[in-house]
Scaffold this motif. Structure first.
Motif, PDB file in Angstrom:
ATOM      1  N   HIS A  50      -6.946  43.374 -38.614  1.00  0.00           N
ATOM      2  CA  HIS A  50      -7.591  44.157 -39.686  1.00  0.00           C
ATOM      3  C   HIS A  50      -6.583  44.364 -40.819  1.00  0.00           C
ATOM      4  O   HIS A  50      -5.394  44.075 -40.660  1.00  0.00           O
ATOM      5  N   ASP A  90      -5.460  47.631 -43.651  1.00  0.00           N
ATOM      6  CA  ASP A  90      -5.615  49.078 -43.807  1.00  0.00           C
ATOM      7  C   ASP A  90      -6.063  49.466 -45.217  1.00  0.00           C
ATOM      8  O   ASP A  90      -6.193  50.656 -45.516  1.00  0.00           O
ATOM      9  N   HIS A  98      -3.137  42.564 -39.718  1.00  0.00           N
ATOM     10  CA  HIS A  98      -2.320  42.825 -38.533  1.00  0.00           C
ATOM     11  C   HIS A  98      -3.204  43.291 -37.386  1.00  0.00           C
ATOM     12  O   HIS A  98      -4.331  43.747 -37.605  1.00  0.00           O
TER      13      HIS A  98
HETATM   14 FE   FE2 Z   1      -3.604  48.960 -39.204  1.00  0.00          FE
END
Ligand code: FE2
Ligand code: AKG
Length: 288
Positions: free
Chosen positions: A165, A167, A257
């Motif tokens: 994903h 952030d 990540h």
């Molecule tokens: Fe993350």
């Protein structure tokens, strides 16, 4: 070669191989400095792995406190894990800040009478940024204030215990009432402390790819940044951090990540996570 293969097999979709974004990665032993943190904040360093960055006694006590916490909850937002604290992910500001307020005593209790290593970093960074005329503070709203961290044990099964994903999507699409949305235009830094790690796996994997809004739309993850499929990431270079209890990983959360699967039924993996970044040239916000 892989790029060529992919564009052929996916020719029915308007699809391009994801762009490779250059990464600058550092691994060191010892304590993290405010210069290290500011380097990630400014986008100069993509990821920093600090080994043995905080004491194993502190790590063990936090882990014991997490396991025994009466504030321990199961995530119900599609990301498997148990947690103490609050996540702004997929929540409106009123809900997130109310949850953060309710969870504060439980977050504080993770550290009991310890010198909290997360707060220590927050304090050191605040002093350094103050000297530079930049304010650092927790994100807030009329409904309350963010906590300094949240504690999570990911429980996804298979290749990843936390799927790949970014952030940034969750910040960019945070919605009304959040003052942190503007951070998405800058580096969203993710600070991770590891109080407990399994014998095998639970590594942090980072791909050389920083998705754009168009990439997210094409992948159907525009508002969440989660999860990117194996097919999408195939062929992209990646790096894996082999974490141990007492380590810190600080990353540019705009890069994809994830956390690799964990084997064995020994120690569980525990991360203390927080996010921060420039909302304005003179303001850095911190939240979870
Ligand atoms: Fe993350
Ligand atoms: O647990 C980790 O190592 C990474 C956590 C993470 O990526 C997140 O909370 O967004």
């Amino acid at each position: 070669m892989i790029t060529h293969y992919r564009s052929k097999t996916m020719s029915s979709q308007i699809s391009q191989a994801p762009a490779i974004s250059p990464v600058s990665i550092r691994e060191r032993t010892g304590s993290i400095s405010t210069a290290d943190i500011i380097s990630v904040l400014k986008g100069e360093t993509t990821a920093l792995h600090m080994k043995q960055a905080f004491s194993t006694e502190v790590a063990e006590e936090i882990t014991t406190n997490f396991s025994g916490s009466t504030g321990l909850k199961e995530r119900k937002d599609g990301v498997p894990g148990q947690y103490v604290g609050a996540s702004h992910y997929r929540k409106d500001a009123a809900t997130y800040f109310a949850e953060a307020e309710n969870a504060r005593p439980y977050v504080d209790a993770l550290f009991k009478n310890l010198v909290d290593p997360v707060r220590a970093i927050f304090g050191a960074l605040k002093r350094e940024l103050d000297n530079q005329g930049i304010e650092l503070r927790l994100a807030r709203s009329e409904h309350g204030q963010a906590n300094v961290c949240r504690a999570i044990s990911w429980s996804g099964s298979g290749t990843f215990s936390l799927d790949p994903h970014d952030d940034v999507a969750q910040v960019l699409r945070a919605g009304d009432g959040y003052e942190l949305s503007s951070v998405a235009q800058n580096t969203v830094a993710a600070l991770n402390f590891y109080p407990s790690m399994p014998e095998e796996g639970g590594n942090l994997r980072l791909w050389s790819h920083k998705p754009t809004v168009a990439d997210r739309i094409a992948q159907g993850v525009e508002t969440t940044g989660y999860p990117y499929s194996a097919a999408y990431l195939e062929g992209l270079p990646c790096r894996e951090f082999e974490l141990k209890a007492g380590d810190i990983a600080l990353i540019d959360g705009g890069f994809v990540h994830g956390v690799t699967g964990q084997t064995g039924n020994g120690k569980r993996r525990l991360v203390l996570n927080s996010f921060f970044g420039f909302a304005r040239p003179d303001l850095v916000l911190w939240w979870t």
